[in-house]
Design an enzyme around this catalytic site. Structure first.
Site, mmCIF file in Angstrom:
data_model
loop_
_atom_site.group_PDB
_atom_site.id
_atom_site.type_symbol
_atom_site.label_atom_id
_atom_site.label_comp_id
_atom_site.label_asym_id
_atom_site.label_seq_id
_atom_site.Cartn_x
_atom_site.Cartn_y
_atom_site.Cartn_z
ATOM 1 N N ARG A 130 0.764 -1.408 -0.070
ATOM 2 C CA ARG A 130 0.189 -0.515 0.127
ATOM 3 C C ARG A 130 1.096 1.344 -0.268
ATOM 4 N NH1 ARG A 130 -2.028 2.897 4.770
ATOM 5 N NH2 ARG A 130 -4.397 4.672 3.852
ATOM 6 N N HIS A 184 -2.479 11.031 0.591
ATOM 7 C CA HIS A 184 -2.208 10.750 1.918
ATOM 8 C C HIS A 184 -1.817 11.977 2.524
ATOM 9 C CE1 HIS A 184 -0.790 7.473 4.919
ATOM 10 N NE2 HIS A 184 -0.770 8.494 5.389
ATOM 11 N N GLU A 190 -7.428 8.072 6.834
ATOM 12 C CA GLU A 190 -7.291 9.041 7.493
ATOM 13 C C GLU A 190 -8.065 10.318 7.155
ATOM 14 O OE1 GLU A 190 -4.627 8.830 10.152
ATOM 15 O OE2 GLU A 190 -4.238 6.399 10.339
ATOM 16 N N ASN A 214 -6.856 1.992 10.213
ATOM 17 C CA ASN A 214 -5.794 2.123 10.851
ATOM 18 C C ASN A 214 -6.211 2.182 11.953
ATOM 19 O OD1 ASN A 214 -5.285 2.378 7.440
ATOM 20 N ND2 ASN A 214 -4.818 4.812 8.402
ATOM 21 N N TYR A 217 -4.113 2.385 15.859
ATOM 22 C CA TYR A 217 -3.108 1.650 16.687
ATOM 23 C C TYR A 217 -3.403 1.493 18.150
ATOM 24 C CZ TYR A 217 -0.180 3.130 12.368
ATOM 25 O OH TYR A 217 -0.285 3.159 11.187
HETATM 26 O O1 IFM Z 1 2.405 7.783 9.872
HETATM 27 C C1 IFM Z 1 1.255 7.974 10.274
HETATM 28 C C2 IFM Z 1 0.886 7.794 9.061
HETATM 29 O O2 IFM Z 1 1.063 7.844 7.972
HETATM 30 C C3 IFM Z 1 -0.690 7.765 9.220
HETATM 31 N N1 IFM Z 1 -1.399 6.443 10.195
HETATM 32 C C4 IFM Z 1 -0.754 7.075 11.077
HETATM 33 C C5 IFM Z 1 1.114 6.487 11.209
HETATM 34 C C6 IFM Z 1 1.329 6.955 12.348
HETATM 35 O O3 IFM Z 1 1.124 7.996 12.922
#
Ligand code: IFM
Length: 467
Positions: free
Chosen positions: A86, A130, A175, A303, A305
């Site tokens: 990706r 992005h 995002e 996405n 985290y």
């Molecule tokens: O680095 C970023 C990415 O560009 C978008 N999602 C979160 C990642 C970590 O912060």
């Protein structure tokens, strides 16, 4: 027997046949070559060159020099055995002012990238946006202005024409929450504006831009999978007290449903309209917009985290730096317990499971891709040249275990893209945070596989997780 059952003795958690194992990157974070071959500044060039905006004054001018080392980087992925890659396309590299005809050299770079990926047996997954808006479009008003959505539709048409026959999966936006609310709401990201109204206008125009791009892609590349990537918030209330549940509802509205509802249901969340009444009446949403935003797509990218834990706050004046339009003064953010990454983000794989089963229930029939998941740690090459990153391996193992559990519980997860292939420019943190499974020495651009890269290669080869 389900697709998950059969497994050799050495593999305990087998993923379905055909599961997509990928890595992910983004143009501004790795490419460099900021002013080569006709590329003009994006909002991130401008922002990173503004003193005080990015740690250490770092910029993406050189980054991981991927523009010149693309073949080497594809070689690394081939070694890892990834099935998918990706990447994102830098809009100002192919259409420098955000209007008019494309620059051939810019297009050629992405043509070469896609061709070399296909030669290496790796499926290209292209993200159109992005976060690197051509600066000229920001000067004309940026995402709070409707015209930017139309410009994005044109850019999508250019890319569909150039690569539509070879890109397997198109992701329109990455995002949009960050781009709208950190970019226009609290100013932490480019272009650095701080207006709740601008962030809500931007969010709507992102939805519109997405829908317009879907129309273009569908028309030119009917066989491609069309997707959208959201950083959905796994929101947890501190308790079941009504005030805490209401705090979670507010964050869910402005963090998740502001995109999910227009895209999957063709409507705006009523409660968000109510919550944000003090800053806007949403009159920028025009008749017919929500039909465009709801153009059917083939999968949703997520996405993830870490989770977001919230509680009710007693009303207080809105902090000007909040990205949470409609939630300020009503919500407190609480630290989640447990270990943390170098970003100070909690390690909590359960949040990923929670998100996946929620989407299983809320969006039945929509295949899911985990388009980013990973962690930053303070990695370094030891005197022998090795880069040992056991915490990252542990993080990845826990999160893939959560994905497997969600699959077993019926979530239709089709793939996992590890963020990130390379250490890179981590936005406002510059080069101080390392998310890669490949270490980059930014002085020499030397790449070194971290232990996590070898671990990931083994997972891919097994098709699952070892005991
Ligand atoms: O680095 C970023 C990415 O560009 C978008 N999602 C979160 C990642 C970590 O912060």
């Amino acid at each position: 027997m389900t697709a998950l059952d059969a497994r050799p003795a050495t593999t305990t958690l087998r993923f379905p046949t055909g599961f997509r194992w990928g890595t992910a990157t983004a143009a501004y974070q790795i490419e460099g070559a900021a002013s080569e071959d006709g590329r003009t500044p994006s909002i991130w060039d401008t922002f990173s060159r503004t003193p005080g905006k990015v740690r250490n004054g770092d910029t993406g001018d050189v980054a991981a020099d991927h523009y010149h080392r693309m073949s080497e980087d594809i070689g690394l992925m081939r070694r890892l055995g990834v099935t998918d890659y990706r990447f994102s396309i830098a809009w100002p590299r192919v259409q420098p002012t955000g209007r008019g005809p494309a620059v051939q050299k810019g297009l050629d770079f992405y043509r070469r990238l896609v061709d070399e990926l296909l030669e290496a047996g790796i499926r290209p997954v292209a993200t159109l946006y992005h976060w690197d808006l051509p600066q000229e479009l920001e000067d004309a008003g940026g995402w709070p202005e409707r015209d930017t959505a139309y410009r994005f539709g044109e850019y999508a048409a250019i890319m569909a024409e150039a690569l539509g026959d070879r890109v397997a999966t198109w992701t329109t936006l990455n995002e949009p929450w960050c781009a709208a609310f950190l970019g226009y709401g609290n100013g932490e990201h480019a272009p650095g504006r701080t207006s709740a109204l601008a962030s809500l206008r931007a969010a709507h125009h992102f939805n519109l831009a997405h829908g317009l791009a879907v129309g273009q892609l569908r028309g030119t590349a009917p066989a491609a999978e069309i997707s959208l990537t959201l950083n959905l918030h796994a929101v947890r209330p501190r308790s079941n007290a009504p005030e805490d549940l209401d705090a979670a509802r507010r964050i869910d509205a402005v963090g998740n449903r502001v995109f999910l509802d227009p895209v999957f249901h063709g409507r705006l969340p009523e409660d968000l309209i109510h919550d944000t009444a003090p800053v806007t009446d949403w009159s920028f949403v025009l008749d017919g917009d929500l039909d465009i935003t709801a153009a059917p797509i083939d999968s949703l990218g997520i996405n993830y985290y870490s989770p977001t834990v919230v509680a009710a706050a007693s009303p207080s004046p809105s902090p000007s730096s909040s990205p949470w339009a409609g939630a300020e003064g009503h919500v407190s953010f609480l630290p989640a317990p447990g270990p943390r990454t170098a970003m100070n983000w909690p390690v909590d794989a359960e949040g990923l499971y929670e998100l996946l089963v929620r989407l299983r229930d809320d969006l039945p029939g929509v295949p899911l891709l985990i388009t980013e998941n990973g962690a930053a740690y303070d990695d370094y090459a030891d005197p022998s040249g090795a880069v040992k990153d056991p915490e990252r391996v542990e993080y990845l193992h826990a999160h893939l275990t959560a994905v497997h559990r969600a699959l077993a519980d019926g979530a239709d997860v089709r793939g996992y893209f590890l963020w990130s292939l390379l250490d890179n420019f981590e936005w406002a943190y510059g080069y101080s945070k390392r998310f890669g499974i490949v270490h980059v020495d930014f002085a020499t651009q030397r790449r070194t596989l971290k232990d996590s890269a070898r671990w990931y290669a083994d997972i891919i080869a097994r098709g699952g997780l070892p005991a």
